[in-house]
Write a protein that holds these residues in place. Structure first.
Motif, PDB file in Angstrom:
ATOM      1  N   SER A 167       0.834  -1.212   0.000  1.00  0.00           N
ATOM      2  CA  SER A 167       0.000   0.000   0.000  1.00  0.00           C
ATOM      3  C   SER A 167       0.860   1.249   0.000  1.00  0.00           C
ATOM      4  N   LEU A 168       1.920   1.246   0.795  1.00  0.00           N
ATOM      5  CA  LEU A 168       2.817   2.400   0.821  1.00  0.00           C
ATOM      6  C   LEU A 168       3.500   2.606  -0.529  1.00  0.00           C
ATOM      7  N   ILE A 169       3.919   1.531  -1.157  1.00  0.00           N
ATOM      8  CA  ILE A 169       4.542   1.635  -2.480  1.00  0.00           C
ATOM      9  C   ILE A 169       3.544   2.180  -3.497  1.00  0.00           C
ATOM     10  N   LYS A 170       2.301   1.734  -3.428  1.00  0.00           N
ATOM     11  CA  LYS A 170       1.266   2.213  -4.353  1.00  0.00           C
ATOM     12  C   LYS A 170       1.034   3.712  -4.177  1.00  0.00           C
ATOM     13  N   TYR A 171       0.918   4.168  -2.934  1.00  0.00           N
ATOM     14  CA  TYR A 171       0.708   5.591  -2.691  1.00  0.00           C
ATOM     15  C   TYR A 171       1.904   6.421  -3.174  1.00  0.00           C
ATOM     16  N   TYR A 184      -9.184  15.528 -13.238  1.00  0.00           N
ATOM     17  CA  TYR A 184      -9.962  14.285 -13.187  1.00  0.00           C
ATOM     18  C   TYR A 184      -9.257  13.247 -12.323  1.00  0.00           C
ATOM     19  N   LEU A 185      -7.944  13.098 -12.515  1.00  0.00           N
ATOM     20  CA  LEU A 185      -7.197  12.114 -11.732  1.00  0.00           C
ATOM     21  C   LEU A 185      -7.176  12.460 -10.247  1.00  0.00           C
ATOM     22  N   SER A 186      -7.000  13.732  -9.937  1.00  0.00           N
ATOM     23  CA  SER A 186      -6.947  14.115  -8.529  1.00  0.00           C
ATOM     24  C   SER A 186      -8.319  14.006  -7.874  1.00  0.00           C
ATOM     25  N   ALA A 187      -9.397  14.350  -8.594  1.00  0.00           N
ATOM     26  CA  ALA A 187     -10.740  14.228  -8.032  1.00  0.00           C
ATOM     27  C   ALA A 187     -11.095  12.770  -7.810  1.00  0.00           C
ATOM     28  N   LYS A 188     -10.698  11.928  -8.732  1.00  0.00           N
ATOM     29  CA  LYS A 188     -10.979  10.503  -8.592  1.00  0.00           C
ATOM     30  C   LYS A 188     -10.229   9.937  -7.389  1.00  0.00           C
ATOM     31  N   ASN A 189      -9.003  10.357  -7.216  1.00  0.00           N
ATOM     32  CA  ASN A 189      -8.222   9.859  -6.094  1.00  0.00           C
ATOM     33  C   ASN A 189      -8.760  10.344  -4.755  1.00  0.00           C
ATOM     34  N   GLU A 190      -9.305  11.566  -4.696  1.00  0.00           N
ATOM     35  CA  GLU A 190      -9.890  12.059  -3.448  1.00  0.00           C
ATOM     36  C   GLU A 190     -11.075  11.195  -3.047  1.00  0.00           C
ATOM     37  N   HIS A 191     -11.903  10.836  -4.008  1.00  0.00           N
ATOM     38  CA  HIS A 191     -13.053   9.974  -3.708  1.00  0.00           C
ATOM     39  C   HIS A 191     -12.581   8.584  -3.286  1.00  0.00           C
ATOM     40  N   GLU A 192     -11.570   8.065  -3.964  1.00  0.00           N
ATOM     41  CA  GLU A 192     -11.041   6.751  -3.604  1.00  0.00           C
ATOM     42  C   GLU A 192     -10.390   6.768  -2.225  1.00  0.00           C
ATOM     43  N   LYS A 193      -9.698   7.855  -1.892  1.00  0.00           N
ATOM     44  CA  LYS A 193      -9.077   7.961  -0.569  1.00  0.00           C
ATOM     45  C   LYS A 193     -10.129   7.967   0.526  1.00  0.00           C
ATOM     46  N   ASN A 225     -13.109   6.602   0.360  1.00  0.00           N
ATOM     47  CA  ASN A 225     -13.625   5.236   0.457  1.00  0.00           C
ATOM     48  C   ASN A 225     -12.632   4.311   1.149  1.00  0.00           C
ATOM     49  N   GLU A 226     -11.339   4.517   0.915  1.00  0.00           N
ATOM     50  CA  GLU A 226     -10.312   3.691   1.558  1.00  0.00           C
ATOM     51  C   GLU A 226     -10.309   3.911   3.067  1.00  0.00           C
ATOM     52  N   VAL A 227     -10.460   5.147   3.487  1.00  0.00           N
ATOM     53  CA  VAL A 227     -10.491   5.447   4.920  1.00  0.00           C
ATOM     54  C   VAL A 227     -11.720   4.817   5.571  1.00  0.00           C
ATOM     55  N   VAL A 228     -12.858   4.923   4.911  1.00  0.00           N
ATOM     56  CA  VAL A 228     -14.080   4.327   5.457  1.00  0.00           C
ATOM     57  C   VAL A 228     -13.939   2.808   5.517  1.00  0.00           C
ATOM     58  N   LYS A 229     -13.349   2.227   4.477  1.00  0.00           N
ATOM     59  CA  LYS A 229     -13.172   0.765   4.464  1.00  0.00           C
ATOM     60  C   LYS A 229     -12.286   0.319   5.613  1.00  0.00           C
ATOM     61  N   LEU A 230     -11.149   1.001   5.803  1.00  0.00           N
ATOM     62  CA  LEU A 230     -10.250   0.604   6.884  1.00  0.00           C
ATOM     63  C   LEU A 230     -10.884   0.801   8.247  1.00  0.00           C
ATOM     64  N   LEU A 284     -22.366  -2.308   1.626  1.00  0.00           N
ATOM     65  CA  LEU A 284     -23.607  -1.543   1.732  1.00  0.00           C
ATOM     66  C   LEU A 284     -23.326  -0.040   1.734  1.00  0.00           C
ATOM     67  N   TYR A 285     -22.227   0.372   2.353  1.00  0.00           N
ATOM     68  CA  TYR A 285     -21.833   1.780   2.329  1.00  0.00           C
ATOM     69  C   TYR A 285     -21.549   2.233   0.894  1.00  0.00           C
ATOM     70  N   LEU A 286     -20.788   1.432   0.142  1.00  0.00           N
ATOM     71  CA  LEU A 286     -20.490   1.797  -1.241  1.00  0.00           C
ATOM     72  C   LEU A 286     -21.738   1.865  -2.093  1.00  0.00           C
ATOM     73  N   ARG A 287     -22.649   0.940  -1.876  1.00  0.00           N
ATOM     74  CA  ARG A 287     -23.887   0.945  -2.646  1.00  0.00           C
ATOM     75  C   ARG A 287     -24.728   2.163  -2.339  1.00  0.00           C
ATOM     76  N   LYS A 288     -24.712   2.579  -1.062  1.00  0.00           N
ATOM     77  CA  LYS A 288     -25.489   3.754  -0.676  1.00  0.00           C
ATOM     78  C   LYS A 288     -24.875   5.032  -1.229  1.00  0.00           C
ATOM     79  N   THR A 289     -23.543   5.134  -1.238  1.00  0.00           N
ATOM     80  CA  THR A 289     -22.905   6.361  -1.699  1.00  0.00           C
ATOM     81  C   THR A 289     -22.864   6.484  -3.214  1.00  0.00           C
ATOM     82  N   ASP A 290     -22.979   5.389  -3.937  1.00  0.00           N
ATOM     83  CA  ASP A 290     -22.949   5.453  -5.402  1.00  0.00           C
ATOM     84  C   ASP A 290     -24.246   5.981  -5.992  1.00  0.00           C
ATOM     85  N   ARG A 291     -25.294   5.990  -5.229  1.00  0.00           N
ATOM     86  CA  ARG A 291     -26.601   6.453  -5.745  1.00  0.00           C
ATOM     87  C   ARG A 291     -26.644   7.940  -5.863  1.00  0.00           C
TER      88      ARG A 291
END
Length: 151
Positions: A61-65, A87-96, A98-103, A144-151
């Protein structure tokens, strides 16, 4: 993904090789390993494997970041289109996010599983089932969180 799989297999095989010992309870009756119950010998094998796999996941994960950071810097240096970098930075903010919520959901499930395991002592095979169930429910909550936020 292939590199991660290879790293995990190397880590698991190294751990299994390092802790592989065959004891004979008849000849090694006085040894400390022969006197341990079955669950303690499982823990001697399972805990190092889990620890090394956890370290490998953190390392990848550290190498990926780090590589994502370098890619963004190179895009900015070369003067790529602003729309592409935005576009890349906005996409990464949303992914970050989601990553925090997942962890956080996974660690909450892990903590609840450990708490349930503590209250249902002695630690044995049912403790692994409790941990697997709590982590599975954590992944379900994240889904379920991802499904709710994608709507």
């Amino acid at each position: 993904m292939k590199k991660l799989t290879i790293l995990l297999l190397i880590g698991l095989s190294t751990t299994a090789t390092a802790f592989a010992q065959q004891t004979n309870p008849v000849t090694d009756a006085g040894s400390p390993v022969a006197d341990l119950p079955l669950s303690a010998s499982r823990a001697e094998i399972l805990l190092p494997v889990l620890f090394i796999s956890f370290l490998l996941v953190i390392l990848t994960s550290l190498i990926k970041y780090f590589l994502d950071f370098r890619l963004k810097n190179k895009l900015i240096e070369r003067g790529m289109q602003e729309q592409l970098t935005a576009y890349l930075s906005a996409k990464n903010e949303h992914e970050k996010q989601n990553e925090v919520v997942k962890l956080s959901i996974l660690f909450l499930g892990l903590g609840l599983g450990l708490l349930l395991t503590y209250f249902t002592a002695p630690v044995d095979l049912h403790s692994l089932a409790i941990m697997a169930m709590s982590l599975g429910l954590s992944y379900l909550a994240y889904f379920l969180y991802l499904r709710k936020t994608d709507r």
